[in-house]
Design a protein around this motif. Structure first.
Motif, PDB file in Angstrom:
ATOM      1  N   ILE A   1       0.898  -1.155  -0.023  1.00 60.67           N
ATOM      2  CA  ILE A   1      -0.029  -0.055  -0.029  1.00 60.67           C
ATOM      3  C   ILE A   1       0.652   1.193   0.072  1.00 60.67           C
ATOM      4  CG2 ILE A   1      -1.855   1.314   1.117  1.00 60.67           C
ATOM      5  CD1 ILE A   1      -2.589  -1.494   2.379  1.00 60.67           C
ATOM      6  N   GLU A   2       2.052   1.271   0.608  1.00 71.24           N
ATOM      7  CA  GLU A   2       2.813   2.544   0.944  1.00 71.24           C
ATOM      8  C   GLU A   2       3.598   2.611  -0.515  1.00 71.24           C
ATOM      9  OE1 GLU A   2       5.349   1.637   4.099  1.00 71.24           O
ATOM     10  OE2 GLU A   2       3.842   2.428   5.650  1.00 71.24           O
ATOM     11  N   ARG A   3       4.029   1.530  -1.357  1.00 75.02           N
ATOM     12  CA  ARG A   3       4.736   1.929  -2.578  1.00 75.02           C
ATOM     13  C   ARG A   3       3.453   2.366  -3.535  1.00 75.02           C
ATOM     14  NH1 ARG A   3       9.109  -2.221  -3.550  1.00 75.02           N
ATOM     15  NH2 ARG A   3       9.719  -2.733  -1.462  1.00 75.02           N
ATOM     16  N   ILE A   4       2.169   2.100  -3.320  1.00 77.29           N
ATOM     17  CA  ILE A   4       1.254   2.315  -4.466  1.00 77.29           C
ATOM     18  C   ILE A   4       0.699   4.062  -3.979  1.00 77.29           C
ATOM     19  CG2 ILE A   4      -1.242   2.183  -4.742  1.00 77.29           C
ATOM     20  CD1 ILE A   4      -0.880  -0.890  -4.568  1.00 77.29           C
ATOM     21  N   LYS A   5       0.796   4.332  -2.643  1.00 79.52           N
ATOM     22  CA  LYS A   5       0.561   5.763  -2.112  1.00 79.52           C
ATOM     23  C   LYS A   5       1.864   6.446  -2.718  1.00 79.52           C
ATOM     24  CE  LYS A   5      -2.145   5.329   1.685  1.00 79.52           C
ATOM     25  NZ  LYS A   5      -3.199   6.602   1.929  1.00 79.52           N
ATOM     26  N   ALA A   6       2.919   6.058  -2.584  1.00 78.31           N
ATOM     27  CA  ALA A   6       3.881   6.943  -3.115  1.00 78.31           C
ATOM     28  C   ALA A   6       4.090   6.989  -4.569  1.00 78.31           C
ATOM     29  CB  ALA A   6       5.344   6.088  -2.614  1.00 78.31           C
TER      30      ALA A   6
END
Ligand SMILES: Cc1cc2nc3c(=O)[nH]c(=O)nc-3n(C[C@H](O)[C@H](O)[C@H](O)COP(=O)(O)O)c2cc1C
Length: 182
Positions: free
Chosen positions: A176-181
């Motif tokens: 999720i963090e990678r997608i948000k970034a």
């Protein structure tokens, strides 16, 4: 980060619900906010012919909680070689296209039998994939559901299984963090 956990049945005494509580604790230990969406809260409002166009308060309330997620974890029980109808009814209440479009989703299958809910998860992935969800590639499949829990405490008996689920949770937070970034 807000993780919504959906045990995919409204069955009283469901082990998927028991597992959802274990999984919820794991995400909380990773500092995520969590919400456990209990399909037992789905009442007759969900069956009204008007529910699709003019949903009542109960439907709107549950849909709003789902929509507030940064990521969704489905605990998918195997019912008749697929996922339960009540879960599909809930999905059919979600707005199109925002319900799943670019929403990260992760899957845990749970079954009494030897097929470990693989078909059920893949049937559900057929739907969420069609709706353009982002599928987290690490999945967990669990068979022999009735042997897995200490019924008195609701905890899993095997540390190895708990660790596998924890790895999935860590990996989903990272996903999720990678997608948000991006
Ligand atoms: C209506 C229904 C159908 C089921 N069909 C299957 C099945 O096809 N294969 C299987 O391994 N278990 C099946 N089960 C058992 C569930 O997989 C088992 O109860 C498991 O713990 C997950 O469901 P639960 O969250 O309701 O406990 C079925 C259970 C119900 C209530």
């Amino acid at each position: 980060m807000r993780i919504v956990i959906v045990p995919g049945t409204n069955r009283a005494g469901s082990l998927s619900y028991m597992l959802a509580q274990v999984v919820r604790e794991q995400y909380e230990s990773l500092d995520a906010d969590t919400d456990l969406l209990d399909l037992k809260e789905m009442d007759a409002e969900f069956l009204l012919p008007s529910a699709y166009k003019e949903p009542g308060d109960r439907v709107r309330g549950m849909v709003k909680r789902f929509m507030a997620s940064d990521g969704v974890v489905f605990i998918v029980p195997e019912y008749n070689g697929s996922y339960p109808g009540v879960l599909k009814l809930f999905i059919d209440m979600l707005p199109y296209p925002d319900g799943f479009d670019s929403r990260p989703v992760s899957f845990i299958g749970l079954a009494a039998g030897e097929f470990q809910s693989l078909r059920a998860v893949e049937h559900l992935q057929g739907v969420t994939g069609y709706r353009n969800a982002f599928h987290h590639p690490r999945r967990t499949f669990i068979g022999k559901s009735y042997e897995r829990f200490d019924m008195a405490t609701g905890k899993l008996k095997e540390a190895e299984l708990e660790e596998r689920l924890m790895k999935q949770a860590r990996s989903f937070v990272d996903f999720i963090e990678r997608i948000k970034a991006d």
